[in-house]
Design a protein around this motif. Structure first.
Motif, short mmCIF file in Angstrom:
data_model
loop_
_atom_site.label_atom_id
_atom_site.label_comp_id
_atom_site.label_asym_id
_atom_site.label_seq_id
_atom_site.Cartn_x
_atom_site.Cartn_y
_atom_site.Cartn_z
N GLU A 1 -3.92 0.67 14.19
CA GLU A 1 -3.50 -0.51 13.57
C GLU A 1 -4.03 -0.70 12.16
O GLU A 1 -3.29 -1.19 11.35
N PRO A 2 -5.48 -0.55 12.02
CA PRO A 2 -5.75 -0.61 10.84
C PRO A 2 -5.02 0.29 9.52
O PRO A 2 -4.99 0.17 8.56
N THR B 1 -1.98 1.52 9.82
CA THR B 1 -0.91 1.07 9.51
C THR B 1 -0.66 -0.12 8.57
O THR B 1 0.06 -0.23 7.78
N ARG B 2 -1.83 -0.97 8.64
CA ARG B 2 -1.92 -1.92 7.72
C ARG B 2 -2.15 -1.29 6.10
O ARG B 2 -1.48 -1.89 5.18
N ASN B 3 -2.96 -0.60 6.13
CA ASN B 3 -3.34 0.32 4.98
C ASN B 3 -1.98 0.86 4.25
O ASN B 3 -1.74 0.91 3.22
N GLU C 1 1.01 -0.01 4.93
CA GLU C 1 1.99 -1.12 4.59
C GLU C 1 1.45 -1.81 3.26
O GLU C 1 2.28 -1.95 2.19
N ARG C 2 0.26 -1.98 3.01
CA ARG C 2 -0.35 -2.21 1.68
C ARG C 2 -0.09 -1.22 0.72
O ARG C 2 0.39 -1.57 -0.38
#
Length: 130
Positions: A58-59, A61-63, A65-66
């Motif tokens: 999850e983290p 994936t967020r990075n 995406e960023r």
């Protein structure tokens, strides 16, 4: 944009450094995950293992995406400001001895509305300094 630790660590001053930084970051993320790829491929991971894997991803994936948002913003800026063309002319102005051949090209770029005023001014200054 909001500046986070990942952005600060991977902030580059030149466009050509960006892919190297992303590559380094992805390699580090793969090492830190410690995923058992054989169990994942075989489909033999227990539900608890899959849940733990999802929580690890999850983290990341967020990075990712960023970083994708940042790359899109950079690509948009490069396209909007015609930076590929502009950079080519700037490099040629420095590399070639006969800058007079760029007289018309620089004049047309400065008079065009396709370029930001700052870029046109920088190009004019480079041309006259040369």
């Amino acid at each position: 944009p909001k500046v986070d630790a990942v952005f600060r660590e991977n902030c580059f001053t030149r466009f050509d450094e960006l892919p190297l930084g992303l590559s380094r970051w992805f390699d580090e993320a793969k090492r830190n995950l410690g995923i058992n790829k054989e169990k994942l491929k075989a489909g033999s991971m227990a539900p608890k293992e899959l849940q733990a894997l999802r929580l690890k991803l999850e983290p990341i994936t967020r990075n990712v995406e960023r970083h994708e948002e940042i790359l899109k913003a950079i690509q948009s800026e490069v396209k909007t400001r015609n930076l590929n063309i502009l950079t080519g002319i700037e490099q040629s102005l420095f590399a070639l001895d006969d800058v007079v051949v760029f007289n018309d090209e620089v004049k047309n770029m400065v008079e065009s509305s396709d370029y930001e005023i700052e870029d046109a001014l920088r190009l004019t200054l480079l041309y006259h300094l040369r």
